[in-house]
Enzyme design. Structure first.
Site, PDB file in Angstrom:
ATOM      1  CD  GLU A 279      12.193   3.623  10.690  1.00 60.24           C
ATOM      2  OE1 GLU A 279      12.326   4.464   9.784  1.00 60.24           O
ATOM      3  OE2 GLU A 279      12.258   2.393  10.471  1.00 60.24           O
ATOM      4  CD1 TRP A 282      16.248   2.051   9.475  1.00 60.02           C
ATOM      5  CD2 TRP A 282      17.527   2.279   7.644  1.00 60.02           C
ATOM      6  NE1 TRP A 282      16.330   0.822   8.853  1.00 60.02           N
ATOM      7  CE2 TRP A 282      17.096   0.933   7.736  1.00 60.02           C
ATOM      8  CE3 TRP A 282      18.329   2.663   6.574  1.00 60.02           C
ATOM      9  CZ2 TRP A 282      17.452  -0.031   6.786  1.00 60.02           C
ATOM     10  CZ3 TRP A 282      18.694   1.703   5.636  1.00 60.02           C
ATOM     11  CH2 TRP A 282      18.259   0.384   5.738  1.00 60.02           C
ATOM     12  CD1 TRP A 311      17.707   5.791 -15.432  1.00 62.35           C
ATOM     13  CD2 TRP A 311      15.987   4.727 -14.497  1.00 62.35           C
ATOM     14  NE1 TRP A 311      18.162   5.256 -14.253  1.00 62.35           N
ATOM     15  CE2 TRP A 311      17.119   4.593 -13.656  1.00 62.35           C
ATOM     16  CE3 TRP A 311      14.783   4.132 -14.112  1.00 62.35           C
ATOM     17  CZ2 TRP A 311      17.074   3.900 -12.447  1.00 62.35           C
ATOM     18  CZ3 TRP A 311      14.735   3.441 -12.908  1.00 62.35           C
ATOM     19  CH2 TRP A 311      15.876   3.329 -12.093  1.00 62.35           C
ATOM     20  CG  ASN A 346       8.929   5.835   6.191  1.00 59.15           C
ATOM     21  OD1 ASN A 346       9.694   6.520   5.523  1.00 59.15           O
ATOM     22  ND2 ASN A 346       9.220   4.596   6.557  1.00 59.15           N
ATOM     23  CD1 TRP A 364      17.407   6.079  -9.516  1.00 61.96           C
ATOM     24  CD2 TRP A 364      17.612   7.741  -8.045  1.00 61.96           C
ATOM     25  NE1 TRP A 364      18.739   6.388  -9.418  1.00 61.96           N
ATOM     26  CE2 TRP A 364      18.892   7.404  -8.518  1.00 61.96           C
ATOM     27  CE3 TRP A 364      17.487   8.751  -7.103  1.00 61.96           C
ATOM     28  CZ2 TRP A 364      20.048   8.055  -8.082  1.00 61.96           C
ATOM     29  CZ3 TRP A 364      18.636   9.414  -6.667  1.00 61.96           C
ATOM     30  CH2 TRP A 364      19.897   9.063  -7.153  1.00 61.96           C
ATOM     31  CD1 TRP A 387      13.056   9.844  -3.056  1.00 65.26           C
ATOM     32  CD2 TRP A 387      12.453   8.619  -4.828  1.00 65.26           C
ATOM     33  NE1 TRP A 387      11.782  10.213  -3.413  1.00 65.26           N
ATOM     34  CE2 TRP A 387      11.393   9.487  -4.492  1.00 65.26           C
ATOM     35  CE3 TRP A 387      12.306   7.757  -5.903  1.00 65.26           C
ATOM     36  CZ2 TRP A 387      10.184   9.502  -5.206  1.00 65.26           C
ATOM     37  CZ3 TRP A 387      11.117   7.764  -6.618  1.00 65.26           C
ATOM     38  CH2 TRP A 387      10.075   8.627  -6.258  1.00 65.26           C
TER      39      TRP A 387
END
Length: 475
Positions: A279, A282, A311, A346, A364, A387
């Site tokens: 993590e 990341w 969208w 998370n 998004w 996202w």
């Protein structure tokens, strides 16, 4: 000549690269710039600004113990920063300015403009690596490019860390007192409401609080992290992200805390420690992407072809999602957790993001903005990366045909409904089966003060898949 340590997202004295370098170079003054217009433009949350101010007050005391005065100045936005820095340098006979690098496009432009202004006046801006383990651009493919796949990036990071582990710097020794008074840190900033006492109490300020939380997690929860991290009702995550975002704790301190509990092993040993170190990487990966592909910090998709997705403009559904009134309990509980605490588990960040971008087919960027406006740990790279991963528009993102079903996610990761009952008290009387999908209960739903589902899940899944498939056909 004096040195200026310009504080930004590095509100600590331990393991602070720029502070250590400045104090090693000469008598040091610290500076923090309050920039309300810029913060508003970047959608910074009110609770995030309050958290920074509270940490600044704690930091001021730590710096005072080192005889480092802390100046507070207020300018509207970053365009005014070079002149302000230069003025302070002239006023206090500063020769060198030290900063820990930040990586968004606007941050880079601000720092470049400041460096140029200082250079024109015979002064130097010294940039330091601090909020990352590796400098952006230093972890590359064999072709010399930035990695686009996390697993490949992680492999190189592991290899480099195995033979060159970054160490943590100690707190610098106190310098001789300077005849400069520190400025008081304001309690509030115009445009940013003060959060309630409960939120402040949940996120105590200061390095001691951050290291206590990190230590408790490492000793008590790290070993089971890979098993418990997906269950929002369990205390299975570190909740250290606000402290990392504000720089109250460093990634090196986090890495060493994990290694200490894993006998120094990076990619073997305790699975919980390995998962948590992943993590951290990341977080590193998304900041490297931010630098190599600036468009992602400018409202663009990493996969630029997905900007053509159709969208939907659905303001009522967007508001329902924002306020936790979608009729899907796991979505609504997560959104209410965000509104109340400034933080979201998370696993639920992924579930809510996928629901908005795929089930509702709402851009998004609407969700990315809403999260930044409410997250105490709001971080451009991590928030954008998460996202775009969920929306299948980013690098190494989830395949477009993968949609988390909010009902199955709820029953799997909150099986007894403890998390749902905490945040949705109106559903508290329902049993473990009913609470995940109250709309399905015959005759019961009408008596509950809870909205019906805003969308039919099978229809919304088919709509999202069609939109992505048609996009591929037109390219």
């Amino acid at each position: 000549m004096n040195q200026l340590f310009w504080l930004r997202s590095d509100l600590r004295v331990a393991d602070n690269t720029a502070l250590a370098a400045a104090m090693n170079a000469g008598p040091t003054i610290a500076l923090y710039l309050i920039t309300p217009t810029q913060w508003l433009a970047h959608d910074d949350a009110a609770c995030k600004i309050d958290f920074r101010l509270r940490n600044l007050r704690a930091l001021s005391a730590r710096l005072a113990a080192l005889n480092v005065p802390m100046l507070i100045r207020c300018v509207a936005d970053w365009q005014a920063v070079p002149a302000q820095i230069l003025g302070i340098c002239h006023e206090h006979h500063v020769d060198g300015v030290h900063i820990n690098d930040e990586y968004g496009v606007n941050e880079q432009r601000r720092d470049d403009a400041t460096a140029e202004a200082l250079q024109r006046n015979g002064k130097t801006l010294h940039r330091h690596l601090d909020q990352l383990l590796f400098a952006p651009g230093s972890v590359k493919t064999l072709a010399g490019e930035c990695f686009k796949v996390f697993s490949q990036f992680r492999k190189v990071c592991y290899a480099r860390l195995s033979y060159s582990l970054p160490h943590c710097l100690p707190v610098p020794a106190a310098q001789a007192p300077m005849c400069i008074a520190s400025d008081p840190v304001p309690n509030t900033v115009d445009g940013f409401a003060l959060p309630d006492d409960a939120l402040q109490a949940y996120w105590p300020a200061g390095e001691d609080a951050a290291l206590t939380r990190l230590g408790a997690f490492a000793q008590q929860a790290l070993a089971d992290y890979q098993l418990s991290r997906d269950f929002p009702a369990e205390p299975g995550t570190s909740q250290i992200s606000p402290y990392l975002a504000a720089g109250v704790v460093s990634p090196r301190q986090c890495l060493h805390a994990a290694l200490a509990e894993n006998q120094g092993e990076l990619d073997s040993g305790n699975p919980g420690a390995v998962t948590w170190i992943n993590e951290l990487l990341w977080r590193e990966f998304y900041k490297h992407i931010l630098v190599s592909y600036p468009r992602v910090s400018m409202g663009r998709a990493f996969r630029t072809e997905t900007d053509a997705l159709p969208w939907r403009h659905a303001p009522d559904e967007l508001i329902a999602w924002q306020q936790g009134r979608t009729g899907f309990p796991i979505i609504d509980a997560a959104m209410r957790q965000l509104l109340s605490t400034g933080w979201m588990h998370n696993r639920l960040r992924m579930v809510t993001a996928m629901f908005l971008s795929k089930n509702l087919l709402i851009d998004w960027r609407e969700g990315e903005r809403w999260f930044m406006q409410h997250l105490i740990d709001g971080d451009l790279a991590a928030n954008n990366g998460g996202w775009q991963w969920s929306a299948s528009t980013g690098t190494d993102s989830v395949p477009y045909f993968r949609l988390f079903n909010p009902l199955s996610q709820s029953t799997r990761f909150d099986p007894d409904g403890r998390f749902l009952r905490h945040w949705l008290p109106e559903l508290g009387h329902l049993n473990g089966r009913e609470i995940h999908n109250p709309a399905k209960q015959n005759g019961l739903f009408a008596s509950i003060d809870y909205p019906p589902p805003v969308v039919d899940l099978p229809m919304s899944r088919a709509r999202a898949l069609t939109a992505f498939r048609q996009l591929g056909e037109t390219l």
